[in-house]
Design an enzyme around this catalytic site. Structure first.
Site, PDB file in Angstrom:
ATOM      1  N   TRP A 160       2.330   2.958  -2.446  1.00 59.01           N
ATOM      2  CA  TRP A 160       1.948   3.872  -3.528  1.00 59.01           C
ATOM      3  C   TRP A 160       0.525   4.375  -3.338  1.00 59.01           C
ATOM      4  CZ3 TRP A 160       3.955   3.486  -9.153  1.00 59.01           C
ATOM      5  CH2 TRP A 160       5.352   3.501  -9.147  1.00 59.01           C
ATOM      6  N   ASP A 187      -7.284 -11.047  -9.271  1.00 57.92           N
ATOM      7  CA  ASP A 187      -6.198 -11.294 -10.210  1.00 57.92           C
ATOM      8  C   ASP A 187      -6.497 -10.484 -11.471  1.00 57.92           C
ATOM      9  OD1 ASP A 187      -4.594 -12.335 -12.277  1.00 57.92           O
ATOM     10  OD2 ASP A 187      -4.503 -14.305 -11.325  1.00 57.92           O
ATOM     11  N   GLY A 232       0.769  -1.240   0.000  1.00 55.50           N
ATOM     12  CA  GLY A 232       0.000   0.000   0.000  1.00 55.50           C
ATOM     13  C   GLY A 232       0.796   1.284   0.000  1.00 55.50           C
ATOM     14  N   ASP A 273      -5.078  -5.709  -6.082  1.00 52.73           N
ATOM     15  CA  ASP A 273      -4.007  -6.684  -5.866  1.00 52.73           C
ATOM     16  C   ASP A 273      -4.611  -8.055  -5.618  1.00 52.73           C
ATOM     17  OD1 ASP A 273      -1.627  -8.149  -4.608  1.00 52.73           O
ATOM     18  OD2 ASP A 273      -0.754  -6.191  -5.004  1.00 52.73           O
ATOM     19  N   ASP A 294       3.602  -0.621 -10.083  1.00 50.43           N
ATOM     20  CA  ASP A 294       4.947  -0.904  -9.573  1.00 50.43           C
ATOM     21  C   ASP A 294       5.163  -2.414  -9.512  1.00 50.43           C
ATOM     22  OD1 ASP A 294       7.443  -0.078  -8.604  1.00 50.43           O
ATOM     23  OD2 ASP A 294       6.833  -0.313  -6.523  1.00 50.43           O
ATOM     24  N   LYS A 315       6.882   0.243 -13.916  1.00 52.39           N
ATOM     25  CA  LYS A 315       8.274  -0.143 -13.696  1.00 52.39           C
ATOM     26  C   LYS A 315       8.716  -1.119 -14.780  1.00 52.39           C
ATOM     27  CE  LYS A 315       9.159  -1.878  -9.675  1.00 52.39           C
ATOM     28  NZ  LYS A 315       9.931  -2.098  -8.430  1.00 52.39           N
TER      29      LYS A 315
END
Length: 247
Positions: free
Chosen positions: A101, A139, A99, A123, A162, A202
């Site tokens: 971000w 998912d 958590g 998530d 990320d 990322k």
């Protein structure tokens, strides 16, 4: 990502693989890879991870300032540079747990005197509640219908990712794996972003990097690379920041 001779074509967000792939804070912050035992029984890589955590100023700062992971400071730096998080903007945070971000996004976008969350965090793993954040546990690869249902057709000004698979130590494989996640995040961004929106993901430099970047440039007016100072010195990660979504 086009197919290659690498034998790693799996979907890394399915439940069977979930335990092996962290979400935010993926520079081995939460679960070190353990390999060789020392004479005292402690794994060498585990010992190195503990030492690095103790000596890391961002780990200490995160604890002091109440952030759930040191990776929060990467998003703070990204936002200082690109100003993507502003009051009243709506944010979709992919791979949000634990958590860090989502905390940064909430702090920068929360609407005063409003009960409507400006951040939706997603998530496969559970995540503790955060003010101004609506959490969806699913998912994002296999539960697309569930995600659509939970989002109820809403659009976002910013999509963040990320996500990264845990490193296996093989540069080409690590790169291929993270590009798979980048493409998944990109596809979600293209579906849910508002016009002129922003996308951050990322990635690692490598064979498929330029192909992925070209796919982003098709849909965004400005595409940049950014390496936060808070990234570990030995990390090869970099962030792609795409602005001015064209649809």
């Amino acid at each position: 990502m086009r197919s290659s001779n690498l034998t790693t074509t799996v979907h890394f967000l399915s439940p069977v693989f979930a335990a092996f792939f962290p979400s935010h804070g993926t520079e081995q912050e939460d679960a070190p890879i353990v390999r060789v035992k020392t004479a005292k029984g402690r794994k060498i890589s585990s010992t190195n991870w503990i030492r690095r955590q103790v000596n890391d100023q961002y780990v200490s700062l995160a604890k002091k300032e109440g952030y759930r992971s040191r990776s929060a400071y990467k998003l703070i730096e990204i936002n200082d540079k690109f100003k993507i998080l502003q009051r009243g903007r709506f944010v979709l945070d992919l791979g949000s747990s634990p958590g860090g971000w989502a905390q940064v996004a909430s702090k920068n976008t929360a609407i005063i005197d409003s009960t409507e969350p400006t951040v939706v965090a997603v998530d496969i793993q559970s995540m503790k509640d955060i003010h101004n954040v609506s959490f969806v546990q699913c998912d994002i690869d296999s539960d697309h219908d569930l995600l659509n249902e939970k989002l109820s057709g809403r659009k976002f000004d910013v999509v963040l990712s990320d996500m990264a698979p845990k490193s296996c130590g093989h540069r080409q494989v690590d790169h291929a794996n993270i590009i798979n996640l980048c493409e998944l995040a990109r596809d979600i961004a293209l579906e849910y972003l508002n016009p002129n929106g922003s996308f951050v993901t990322k990635l690692l430099h490598g064979e498929y990097e330029q192909e992925f970047r070209r796919s982003i440039m098709t849909h965004f007016g400005v595409v940049s690379y950014f390496k936060p100072k808070s990234s570990r010195k030995d990390s090869s990660e970099i962030y792609l920041v795409a602005l001015k979504f064209k649809g």
